[in-house]
Structures are given as C-alpha cells and as structure tokens.
Design a protein around this motif. Structure first.
Motif, PDB file in Angstrom:
ATOM      1  N   ALA A  24       1.397   2.289  -1.763  1.00 59.32           N
ATOM      2  CA  ALA A  24       2.254   1.408  -0.970  1.00 59.32           C
ATOM      3  C   ALA A  24       1.682  -0.006  -0.935  1.00 59.32           C
ATOM      4  N   ILE A  25       0.369  -0.135  -0.780  1.00 53.37           N
ATOM      5  CA  ILE A  25      -0.269  -1.457  -0.765  1.00 53.37           C
ATOM      6  C   ILE A  25      -0.104  -2.131  -2.120  1.00 53.37           C
ATOM      7  N   TYR A  26      -0.335  -1.381  -3.198  1.00 55.97           N
ATOM      8  CA  TYR A  26      -0.206  -1.934  -4.543  1.00 55.97           C
ATOM      9  C   TYR A  26       1.225  -2.420  -4.788  1.00 55.97           C
ATOM     10  N   ASP A  27       2.205  -1.588  -4.410  1.00 56.30           N
ATOM     11  CA  ASP A  27       3.609  -1.972  -4.608  1.00 56.30           C
ATOM     12  C   ASP A  27       4.001  -3.175  -3.760  1.00 56.30           C
ATOM     13  N   SER A  28       3.353  -3.363  -2.606  1.00 54.84           N
ATOM     14  CA  SER A  28       3.674  -4.529  -1.777  1.00 54.84           C
ATOM     15  C   SER A  28       3.104  -5.806  -2.393  1.00 54.84           C
ATOM     16  N   ILE A  29       1.982  -5.678  -3.119  1.00 54.69           N
ATOM     17  CA  ILE A  29       1.370  -6.843  -3.760  1.00 54.69           C
ATOM     18  C   ILE A  29       2.013  -7.112  -5.113  1.00 54.69           C
TER      19      ILE A  29
END
Length: 48
Positions: A24-29
C-alpha cells in the motif's frame, strides 16, 4: 463434519500484514501506470 481447520502461526499472519502494508505504501508513492490492471490478492480495483 469433514471440515479441515488449518491453524496459521502468528508470525505468518504478521508477515502477510506487513507485506500488504508495504504494498500500500509503495502504491501510494509509485501509483500503477496501468489504471486497468487486474487487482492483486486482497486489493480493490482502482476506479479512475
């Protein structure tokens, strides 16, 4: 009556949670370049 119950170790549940959180963090960045891509396990389809 013939149900099989699988006991999942706490460490395996924690590992899966951490992977979901990291994804989720990777996809937000780095948002996916393809808006029509197929959703991954446990992921909702992105609506644009």
């Amino acid at each position: 009556m013939g149900d099989i119950v699988r006991f999942v170790p706490k460490s395996e549940l924690e590992r899966a949670r951490l992977i979901r959180e990291a994804r989720a963090i990777y996809d937000s960045i780095f948002p996916p370049a393809e808006p029509d891509r197929a959703p991954q396990d446990g992921e909702e389809r992105v609506k644009t």
